[in-house]
Write a protein that holds these residues in place. Sequence first.
Motif, PDB file in Angstrom:
ATOM      1  N   ASN A  77      71.664   4.110 146.357  1.00 46.50           N
ATOM      2  CA  ASN A  77      70.585   4.361 147.319  1.00 46.50           C
ATOM      3  C   ASN A  77      69.286   4.792 146.650  1.00 46.50           C
ATOM      4  O   ASN A  77      68.193   4.433 147.112  1.00 46.50           O
ATOM      5  CB  ASN A  77      71.019   5.428 148.339  1.00 46.50           C
ATOM      6  N   ASN A  78      69.374   5.569 145.562  1.00 44.73           N
ATOM      7  CA  ASN A  78      68.151   5.972 144.845  1.00 44.73           C
ATOM      8  C   ASN A  78      67.427   4.760 144.275  1.00 44.73           C
ATOM      9  O   ASN A  78      66.192   4.687 144.297  1.00 44.73           O
ATOM     10  CB  ASN A  78      68.499   6.947 143.727  1.00 44.73           C
ATOM     11  N   GLY A  79      68.187   3.805 143.759  1.00 41.20           N
ATOM     12  CA  GLY A  79      67.584   2.577 143.256  1.00 41.20           C
ATOM     13  C   GLY A  79      66.935   1.775 144.360  1.00 41.20           C
ATOM     14  O   GLY A  79      65.872   1.166 144.169  1.00 41.20           O
ATOM     15  N   LYS A  80      67.545   1.780 145.528  1.00 37.64           N
ATOM     16  CA  LYS A  80      66.990   1.069 146.678  1.00 37.64           C
ATOM     17  C   LYS A  80      65.649   1.658 147.082  1.00 37.64           C
ATOM     18  O   LYS A  80      64.677   0.926 147.319  1.00 37.64           O
ATOM     19  CB  LYS A  80      67.966   1.133 147.848  1.00 37.64           C
ATOM     20  N   VAL A  81      65.583   2.994 147.158  1.00 35.04           N
ATOM     21  CA  VAL A  81      64.334   3.656 147.536  1.00 35.04           C
ATOM     22  C   VAL A  81      63.244   3.406 146.500  1.00 35.04           C
ATOM     23  O   VAL A  81      62.092   3.110 146.832  1.00 35.04           O
ATOM     24  CB  VAL A  81      64.566   5.177 147.714  1.00 35.04           C
ATOM     25  N   LEU A  82      63.612   3.508 145.209  1.00 37.08           N
ATOM     26  CA  LEU A  82      62.649   3.277 144.131  1.00 37.08           C
ATOM     27  C   LEU A  82      62.093   1.859 144.194  1.00 37.08           C
ATOM     28  O   LEU A  82      60.877   1.648 144.074  1.00 37.08           O
ATOM     29  CB  LEU A  82      63.314   3.522 142.782  1.00 37.08           C
ATOM     30  N   ALA A  83      62.980   0.881 144.391  1.00 33.39           N
ATOM     31  CA  ALA A  83      62.545  -0.512 144.457  1.00 33.39           C
ATOM     32  C   ALA A  83      61.611  -0.743 145.644  1.00 33.39           C
ATOM     33  O   ALA A  83      60.603  -1.442 145.524  1.00 33.39           O
ATOM     34  CB  ALA A  83      63.754  -1.438 144.555  1.00 33.39           C
ATOM     35  N   PHE A  84      61.935  -0.155 146.770  1.00 29.77           N
ATOM     36  CA  PHE A  84      61.107  -0.334 147.963  1.00 29.77           C
ATOM     37  C   PHE A  84      59.711   0.234 147.744  1.00 29.77           C
ATOM     38  O   PHE A  84      58.707  -0.412 148.063  1.00 29.77           O
ATOM     39  CB  PHE A  84      61.759   0.340 149.170  1.00 29.77           C
ATOM     40  N   VAL A  85      59.644   1.442 147.194  1.00 38.85           N
ATOM     41  CA  VAL A  85      58.347   2.085 146.969  1.00 38.85           C
ATOM     42  C   VAL A  85      57.506   1.300 145.971  1.00 38.85           C
ATOM     43  O   VAL A  85      56.322   1.027 146.196  1.00 38.85           O
ATOM     44  CB  VAL A  85      58.543   3.541 146.489  1.00 38.85           C
ATOM     45  N   LEU A  86      58.125   0.899 144.851  1.00 40.74           N
ATOM     46  CA  LEU A  86      57.398   0.136 143.823  1.00 40.74           C
ATOM     47  C   LEU A  86      56.925  -1.206 144.357  1.00 40.74           C
ATOM     48  O   LEU A  86      55.799  -1.630 144.103  1.00 40.74           O
ATOM     49  CB  LEU A  86      58.292  -0.082 142.605  1.00 40.74           C
ATOM     50  N   PHE A  87      57.796  -1.869 145.098  1.00 41.46           N
ATOM     51  CA  PHE A  87      57.445  -3.171 145.642  1.00 41.46           C
ATOM     52  C   PHE A  87      56.281  -3.050 146.621  1.00 41.46           C
ATOM     53  O   PHE A  87      55.345  -3.858 146.599  1.00 41.46           O
ATOM     54  CB  PHE A  87      58.660  -3.770 146.351  1.00 41.46           C
ATOM     55  N   ALA A  88      56.347  -2.043 147.484  1.00 41.47           N
ATOM     56  CA  ALA A  88      55.273  -1.848 148.459  1.00 41.47           C
ATOM     57  C   ALA A  88      53.940  -1.579 147.754  1.00 41.47           C
ATOM     58  O   ALA A  88      52.905  -2.166 148.106  1.00 41.47           O
ATOM     59  CB  ALA A  88      55.634  -0.700 149.400  1.00 41.47           C
ATOM     60  N   PHE A  89      53.955  -0.695 146.754  1.00 39.07           N
ATOM     61  CA  PHE A  89      52.731  -0.393 146.006  1.00 39.07           C
ATOM     62  C   PHE A  89      52.195  -1.643 145.300  1.00 39.07           C
ATOM     63  O   PHE A  89      50.993  -1.905 145.298  1.00 39.07           O
ATOM     64  CB  PHE A  89      52.994   0.707 144.976  1.00 39.07           C
ATOM     65  N   LEU A  90      53.117  -2.406 144.695  1.00 39.25           N
ATOM     66  CA  LEU A  90      52.709  -3.594 143.959  1.00 39.25           C
ATOM     67  C   LEU A  90      51.971  -4.584 144.860  1.00 39.25           C
ATOM     68  O   LEU A  90      50.849  -5.001 144.558  1.00 39.25           O
ATOM     69  CB  LEU A  90      53.927  -4.278 143.335  1.00 39.25           C
ATOM     70  N   PHE A  91      52.578  -4.944 145.941  1.00 31.33           N
ATOM     71  CA  PHE A  91      52.012  -6.023 146.731  1.00 31.33           C
ATOM     72  C   PHE A  91      50.861  -5.589 147.623  1.00 31.33           C
ATOM     73  O   PHE A  91      49.989  -6.401 147.929  1.00 31.33           O
ATOM     74  CB  PHE A  91      53.109  -6.738 147.509  1.00 31.33           C
ATOM     75  N   TYR A  92      50.841  -4.336 147.996  1.00 32.01           N
ATOM     76  CA  TYR A  92      49.646  -3.865 148.699  1.00 32.01           C
ATOM     77  C   TYR A  92      48.448  -3.846 147.742  1.00 32.01           C
ATOM     78  O   TYR A  92      47.335  -4.218 148.118  1.00 32.01           O
ATOM     79  CB  TYR A  92      49.884  -2.489 149.305  1.00 32.01           C
ATOM     80  N   ALA A  93      48.691  -3.425 146.493  1.00 30.49           N
ATOM     81  CA  ALA A  93      47.609  -3.442 145.496  1.00 30.49           C
ATOM     82  C   ALA A  93      47.188  -4.865 145.182  1.00 30.49           C
ATOM     83  O   ALA A  93      45.992  -5.183 145.096  1.00 30.49           O
ATOM     84  CB  ALA A  93      48.061  -2.733 144.218  1.00 30.49           C
ATOM     85  N   LEU A  94      48.171  -5.750 145.025  1.00 30.43           N
ATOM     86  CA  LEU A  94      47.885  -7.140 144.688  1.00 30.43           C
ATOM     87  C   LEU A  94      47.117  -7.833 145.806  1.00 30.43           C
ATOM     88  O   LEU A  94      46.103  -8.498 145.573  1.00 30.43           O
ATOM     89  CB  LEU A  94      49.197  -7.871 144.423  1.00 30.43           C
TER      90      LEU A  94
END
Length: 397
Positions: A77-94
């Motif tokens: 679950n920690n990996g899931k949360v980390l991936a979600f946060v990173l992905f959201a930051f990445l594509f909102y920035a992109l």
Amino acid sequence: MNKSLGATLLISGCCIGAGMLGMPVITGPSGFLPSLVAFILSWLFMVVTGVILLDLYLSVSEKNVNLITLSKKTLGNNGKVLAFVLFAFLFYALMTAYVAGCALLLSSFAKDVFGIQLSSSLASILFTVVAYLVITKGVHSVDAWNRRLIFGLFLCYVLLICFAIPHVSASGLSYSNWKYVPMTFPILVLTFGYHNLLPSLISYLNRDRKKLIFSIFLGTCIPLFVYVVWQSIIFGLVPIEKMNEWMIATAHGEIVTQVLQDVVGNSTVVFISQSFALFAIATSFLPVSLSFLDFLRDGIRNEKMKQKPELLGIFVLVPPLLIFLVDPTIFLQALGFAGGFCAVIIFGILPCIMCWMKNKTLKKKGQNLESKPVLICTMLLATCIVLIEIFHVIGAS
């Protein structure tokens, strides 16, 4: 058209985007030859990380698995949360960078070509609405529009070469300053970013690994070739005595077409370069937006919301639009943050960690994904790029 070719063009379109407006500005201080070496290294890094991530997806038997589910299966679950946060930051920035670049270009087009005063704010809204109407219809809609846009991109590319070559000067290509090369990697790796598209392409090509590998290789070689020619033309148009323009543009977060307007007297060349840049953004923005929509669909639990792409499309497109409306000068900062931090961590470091953990399970079955030396080298390179961006941010603040 053959699906493998369609997948190849989607990958190429995903790579060739708003980064083209920033890469000459970022690499300008280092010069043509150093930037060429940086491009090849960045391309190789992103091909390797893409194959690592692809094999991770294919190692999971379930269909339509995205990065969130994959992270949960391998890291909990920690990996899931980390991936979600990173992905959201990445594509909102992109996507913020895409909206910013397109808004500036459309505003310039309206003024220079049609004599209409179109604010960048209104231009960004129009662009976002059109993108929304396309991505909410799914991958086939995006694929169809992407092929049309790729044709426009290719046409402008050929015209740019034909009209710009007579104005290219060897002096601009001869300049080199290797000390500025490290700072180029955070944005250059982003210009070869296609990893977010893999879940959609795996389904599109029926999990055929050979076809997927072929699409990844050819789909990234096309942008590599496009970038090299683009760089040679842009650097050749800017004489060596005006190299300080690149430093000024970097400091003010400008796009390359603004530099060309300042130093190139030929209006035709500037117009074609603007058209090329606009097509480049569109061919990247649509696949990236689609993949983010699929990502959100995979991450939410509400089954009713999963079946409403119109609602998910709002969550995908409205935040980057609002960010740009608040800060219209955010283009280069958004690209640097997306590439140097989010993309390298989520598509470089995180897949290596997941692959390492997955290999422990597969080893019991006599199977294995990527080797340890490959994973270690990839993680070390990714960590170096993150550190470069951290030092760059600290130095700029």
